[in-house]
Design an enzyme around this catalytic site. Structure first.
Site, mmCIF file in Angstrom:
data_model
loop_
_atom_site.group_PDB
_atom_site.id
_atom_site.type_symbol
_atom_site.label_atom_id
_atom_site.label_comp_id
_atom_site.label_asym_id
_atom_site.label_seq_id
_atom_site.Cartn_x
_atom_site.Cartn_y
_atom_site.Cartn_z
ATOM 1 N N SER A 21 0.832 -1.209 0.000
ATOM 2 C CA SER A 21 0.000 0.000 0.000
ATOM 3 C C SER A 21 0.869 1.262 0.000
ATOM 4 C CB SER A 21 -0.903 0.008 1.235
ATOM 5 O OG SER A 21 -1.543 1.268 1.334
ATOM 6 N N SER A 23 -0.485 4.129 0.764
ATOM 7 C CA SER A 23 -1.156 5.068 1.675
ATOM 8 C C SER A 23 -0.255 5.523 2.832
ATOM 9 C CB SER A 23 -2.450 4.454 2.216
ATOM 10 O OG SER A 23 -3.375 4.330 1.173
ATOM 11 N N LYS A 70 -13.478 -3.498 2.257
ATOM 12 C CA LYS A 70 -14.274 -2.282 2.049
ATOM 13 C C LYS A 70 -15.777 -2.491 2.264
ATOM 14 C CE LYS A 70 -11.186 0.229 -1.084
ATOM 15 N NZ LYS A 70 -11.083 0.988 -2.324
ATOM 16 N N ASP A 106 -13.389 7.313 -2.580
ATOM 17 C CA ASP A 106 -12.916 6.876 -3.909
ATOM 18 C C ASP A 106 -13.697 7.589 -5.009
ATOM 19 O OD1 ASP A 106 -10.874 5.081 -3.228
ATOM 20 O OD2 ASP A 106 -12.278 3.431 -2.929
#
Ligand code: NAP
Length: 276
Positions: A21, A23, A70, A106
């Protein structure tokens, strides 16, 4: 500061796997640039329910949620906003003084990336794919007054998604007649290590003034390279990734995110990976 052992605020990403990731790199750079005393930590989650309980228990301020959690994470939150509910996925948790609020950034990251280059309202966009990412994109296009048309390998899924969101769809056989104001790839076709693949014939790209690929590894997918050759305006998935992160940052800190710093660090990492 409630529930925290020190003055340092903690943010995290929950995923499995989470090793790759980007992030943590992006958010830590943003927190540092804004001079905030905070850390952003990746967690490879094996028990989602316990992990979410840990947000409250540990006083973690905000969490990015990535694959495969998610949708499942929605079962464990106190509140979920309208957008995330319609899309059926939460990618952001905000710990608002012990209340865990779920949202989805998103779709907004996508909309802002596209709007930086072109108008959405009143325009038609052909969306390739009908999976999780496509749901957010179709939602965002409709919210901004655009008209999505969905096309997917499994035609029944395109039809089901189109019916759910009240938009149109095309079958694979209609691919040769397809043209629109924009083409958006939401499938993983063309993603590293399969960079030689493309979800759309190169000789049919000139029917689309704008072509966006939500893949960001590689930065320039075969689809985008061919679209540029065909004279289309192209948008990389990097923009969507950065902007969904910037929206998370804003929710958690109340501050405008340092967008160019976030883009700079992610771009440098992707370039480094590509040259390996
Ligand atoms: P997903 O739920 O698994 O959906 C994948 C979609 O792609 C499905 O419609 C699937 O068709 C189609 N597809 C998969 N392989 C295909 C192939 N070989 N040929 C034709 N169609 C194919 O995945 P997702 O969560 O939507 O993610 C899709 C991509 O978006 C990933 O590459 C992900 O990295 C990217 N993404 C980027 C961002 C960003 O911020 N830039 C955010 C989210 C996701 P079927 O229905 O026929 O299986």
């Amino acid at each position: 500061m409630k529930g925290l052992p020190s003055e340092c605020a903690v943010y995290a990403v929950f995923g499995n796997p989470v090793k790759h990731s980007l992030s943590p790199l992006m958010h830590q750079a943003a927190l540092d640039r804004m001079g905030l005393k905070a850390v952003y930590v990746p967690f490879c989650v094996t028990d989602l329910k316990e992990a979410v309980l840990g947000i409250r228990g540990l006083g973690i301020r905000g969490v990015s949620v990535t694959l495969p959690f998610k949708t499942a994470v929605m079962n464990y939150l106190d509140e979920i906003d309208e957008g995330a509910r319609r899309i059926g996925a939460v990618n952001t948790i905000w710990n608002d003084q012990g209340r865990l609020k779920g949202t989805n950034t998103d779709w907004l990251g996508f909309v802002l990336s596209l709007q930086a280059h072109t108008e959405i309202r009143g325009r038609r966009f052909l969306v390739i794919g009908a999976g999780g990412a496509a749901r957010g994109i179709v939602y965002g296009l409709i919210r901004e007054g655009g008209h999505p048309v969905i096309i997917n390998r499994t035609a029944a899924k395109a039809e089901a998604l189109a019916r759910e969101f009240g938009c149109s769809f095309l079958s694979g056989a209609e691919i040769h007649q397809a043209g629109a104001d924009g083409l958006i790839n939401t499938t993983p076709v063309g993603m590293a290590p399969h960079g030689e693949d493309s979800p759309w014939p190169g000789d049919r790209l000139h029917h689309f003034p704008v072509v966006m690929d939500i893949i960001y590894n590689p930065l320039q997918t075969r689809l985008l390279k061919e679209a540029r050759t065909a004279g289309c305006l192209t948008i990389s998935g990097l923009e969507m990734f950065i902007r969904q992160g910037a929206e998370q940052f804003k929710i958690w800190t109340g501050l405008e995110a340092p967008l160019s710093r976030m883009r700079e660090v992610v771009l440098a990492q992707l370039t480094k990976d590509a040259n390996r």
